[in-house]
Design an enzyme around this catalytic site. Structure first.
Site, short mmCIF file in Angstrom:
data_model
loop_
_atom_site.label_atom_id
_atom_site.label_comp_id
_atom_site.label_asym_id
_atom_site.label_seq_id
_atom_site.Cartn_x
_atom_site.Cartn_y
_atom_site.Cartn_z
CE1 TYR A 79 10.80 -2.66 14.33
CE2 TYR A 79 8.63 -3.68 14.32
CZ TYR A 79 9.99 -3.76 14.53
OH TYR A 79 10.55 -4.94 14.96
CB SER A 80 4.89 4.55 15.08
OG SER A 80 4.50 5.88 14.85
CG ASN A 81 9.78 6.41 11.25
OD1 ASN A 81 10.62 5.89 11.97
ND2 ASN A 81 9.67 6.11 9.97
#
Length: 301
Positions: A79-81
């Site tokens: 879920y890395s922005n």
């Protein structure tokens, strides 16, 4: 071998909205303690590279361009922005992008919205085991053999260049607040913010563990040669770990959205605001203080 030519970055593509807006957010939970809540809307800096991703990633993009790099490789969770922003930057600026994703088991699952957006922007996703991911330096020779030459950007974009980029965030807040709060994943934003901000800087860890204080210290040492600013890390508001939540956190986030009229990013921003509000209600800040909450990014999707 001749040095590859520098590739200029198009200023129109990266043009940010700076300084980012600073909005007063009347909130009785803060007012009851004599505090004024301000929202530093970093999520409005750039439509594709919002918030601390613009401040941290753009210095790395400039370094990659100066080195003549054609490809960027970086690291992140599912879920890395940061992965998402790197993929978008690659599409906008013509870099090939490679994302090394924590969790080999994810290779056999449908992509979540964040990784789907990365893939849609052309990022090649490479999944590795969680054990291998912990020692990223040991992965580099295999990654070099697999993908060829690339410019490596650290997880979260956090390095000395990124810390210098985030210094300006603290400087923008200097005349407007006595306390600044930010969510912490890798520590780079807090390291730069605290260096540029003369007041009290508070980082809210979104992961379990007490390692972030040491990481902020390491990053300030790399960027400035020593410690800078008055800062601390709060470790009690991670809600069970990265991308985890609790009914209490979910209820808080929904209530905050209804009170203030904008959607909260849940992995980082909601935890920071939950922690900040809890501390404010407990009397942790001096009355009459202006407390600036840094909204580092918009909701995923």
């Amino acid at each position: 071998m001749p040095h590859p030519p520098e590739r200029p970055l198009d200023p129109e593509v990266l043009a940010p909205r700076l300084p980012s807006p600073l909005q007063e957010a009347p909130d009785p939970r803060f007012a009851a303690r004599g505090l004024t809540l301000l929202l530093k809307r970093e999520d409005l800096i750039h439509p594709e590279l919002p918030g601390n991703k613009w401040r941290k990633l753009v210095p790395n993009l400039r370094a990659a361009a100066a080195a003549g790099a054609q490809a960027l490789l970086t690291f992140g969770g599912a879920y890395s922005n940061h992965l998402r922003a790197t993929a978008a930057a690659g599409r906008l600026l013509g870099f090939t992008t490679i994302g090394v994703v924590r969790g080999a088991e994810l290779a056999d699952r449908p992509l979540n919205p964040v990784l789907s957006a990365c893939a849609a922007d052309g990022m090649r996703l490479h999944f590795v085991t969680r054990g291998a991911y912990r020692d990223k330096d040991a992965l580099l020779p295999d990654l070099q053999a697999r993908f060829g030459d690339f410019y490596a950007v650290p997880e979260g974009g956090s390095n000395a260049a990124a810390v210098h980029g985030c210094y300006a965030l603290g400087a923008e807040l200097a005349a407007h607040a006595e306390v600044a709060a930010v969510a912490c994943g890798t520590g780079g934003t807090l390291a730069g913010l605290a260096a540029g901000f003369p007041g009290e800087s508070v980082g809210f860890a979104v992961l379990k563990g007490d390692f972030l204080g040491a990481e902020v210290t390491r990053l300030q040492q790399a960027a400035f040669g020593g410690a800078r600013g008055r800062w601390r890390v709060e470790d009690d508001f991670h809600a069970g770990g990265y991308a985890r939540t609790t009914p209490e956190l979910a209820a808080f986030a929904t209530d905050f959205e209804q009170r203030h009229g904008f959607a909260l990013e849940r992995v980082y921003v909601a935890k920071m605001l939950w922690g900040l509000t809890t501390l404010a209600e407990s009397g942790a800040f001096r009355p009459e203080s202006r407390v600036a909450a840094v909204i580092t990014g918009p909701p995923s999707g």
